[in-house]
Design a protein around this motif. Structure first.
Motif, short mmCIF file in Angstrom:
data_model
loop_
_atom_site.label_atom_id
_atom_site.label_comp_id
_atom_site.label_asym_id
_atom_site.label_seq_id
_atom_site.Cartn_x
_atom_site.Cartn_y
_atom_site.Cartn_z
N LEU A 1 0.83 -1.21 0.00
CA LEU A 1 0.00 0.00 0.00
C LEU A 1 0.87 1.27 0.00
O LEU A 1 0.38 2.36 -0.23
N LEU A 2 2.15 1.08 0.28
CA LEU A 2 3.00 2.25 0.48
C LEU A 2 3.54 2.77 -0.84
O LEU A 2 4.33 2.11 -1.50
N ASP A 3 3.05 3.94 -1.22
CA ASP A 3 3.48 4.52 -2.49
C ASP A 3 3.73 6.00 -2.32
O ASP A 3 3.63 6.77 -3.25
N GLY A 4 4.01 6.39 -1.07
CA GLY A 4 4.28 7.80 -0.81
C GLY A 4 3.03 8.62 -0.56
O GLY A 4 3.10 9.76 -0.15
N LYS A 5 1.82 8.01 -0.77
CA LYS A 5 0.57 8.75 -0.56
C LYS A 5 -0.17 8.29 0.68
O LYS A 5 -1.01 9.00 1.21
N HIS A 6 0.09 7.04 1.08
CA HIS A 6 -0.64 6.47 2.20
C HIS A 6 0.21 6.49 3.47
O HIS A 6 1.40 6.18 3.42
N SER A 7 -0.41 6.85 4.58
CA SER A 7 0.32 6.95 5.84
C SER A 7 -0.17 5.87 6.81
O SER A 7 -1.30 5.42 6.72
N ILE A 8 0.73 5.50 7.70
CA ILE A 8 0.41 4.42 8.65
C ILE A 8 0.79 4.82 10.07
O ILE A 8 1.89 5.36 10.30
#
Ligand code: ADP
Ligand code: MG
Length: 239
Positions: free
Chosen positions: A181-188
């Protein structure tokens, strides 16, 4: 909650694409933080605000928070007998599309989307037709949370001990699900006790929560130091 103050002033900024880990002893308020962010009705926020893309989340209902892109993976996922897992996921997915002014996807098209994510997580077909989390093992419930996350692609995912109760292979699968999910747009915002998870999903920041406050913030090396010295050892250094 019920007259007790649990969180005593949390200040935290999470930017687009960042991964933050929250660690802390049992009872420090980690799950409370996750529940407050997602709008659990039992918790009252007495002061402050939670700004998300310019909106104060505290003004939104839980459903509205989900629609704007907040997701929470539960420490103890709830069993929902009678609610078909695949339909539950499709309805959640379509609710998001409608909110964005787009067309819903029909069950057949949704099945392709679902199948791809289930393959990625190594989940068998039977988990589509079973009731949501009903009778799932601890590890299966945690995988199902990550399946929800993979389908909804939330802007901010709050994961409460998604790695606990998982065997080593399942931790790797869940970590790859998160990483996909990590593509620079999603935060965790990832609550965890284990440095093993953080080896696989590298956080940009590690925060230590104790007694409702963030008492220390560092980078990934803080998690390694914690593994070695424990919470007490790491905090004593600051005092
Ligand atoms: P953590 O996830 O860090 O282990 P929690 O956020 O679950 O901690 O709990 C923090 C503290 O708040 C604990 O002392 C817990 O007993 C208390 N607490 C949480 N929820 C409730 C509740 N609904 N009623 C009473 N006390 C609660
Ligand atoms: Mg907890």
């Amino acid at each position: 909650v019920e007259g007790t103050e649990i969180l005593k002033g949390i200040s935290l900024t999470i930017k687009k694409g960042e991964i933050h880990a929250v660690m802390g002893p049992n009872g420090s308020g980690k799950s409370t933080l996750a529940k407050v962010l997602s709008g659990h009705p039992a918790y009252e926020v007495t002061s402050g605000e939670v700004l998300f893309q310019g909106k104060n989340l505290l003004d939104l209902t839980t459903e509205e928070r989900s629609l704007v892109g907040i997701f929470m993976g539960f420490q103890y996922p709830v069993e929902i007998p009678g609610v078909n897992n695949a339909e539950f996921l499709r309805m959640a997915y379509n609710a998001r599309l409608l909110n964005e002014g787009k067309d819903e996807v029909d069950p057949l098209d949704f099945d392709d989307i679902l199948q791809e994510k289930m393959d990625m997580l190594g989940m068998e077909d039977k988990y589509k037709e079973r009731s949501c989390n009903d009778g799932f093992s601890g590890g299966e419930k945690k995988k199902n949370e990550i399946l929800q996350m993979a389908i909804l692609k939330p802007v901010l995912s709050v994961l409460d001990e998604t790695d606990s109760g998982l065997d080593i292979d399942a931790i790797k699968t869940v970590a790859s699900g998160i990483n996909s999910l990590l593509d620079g747009k999603h935060s965790i915002l990832m609550i965890t006790h284990y440095d093993r998870m953080l080896e696989l999903v590298k956080p940009d920041f590690v925060h230590i929560l104790r007694d409702g406050r963030i008492v220390k913030t560092g980078d990934y090396t803080l998690a390694l130091q914690l593994e070695k010295d424990g919470f007490k050892g790491v905090e004593d250094e600051t005092h």
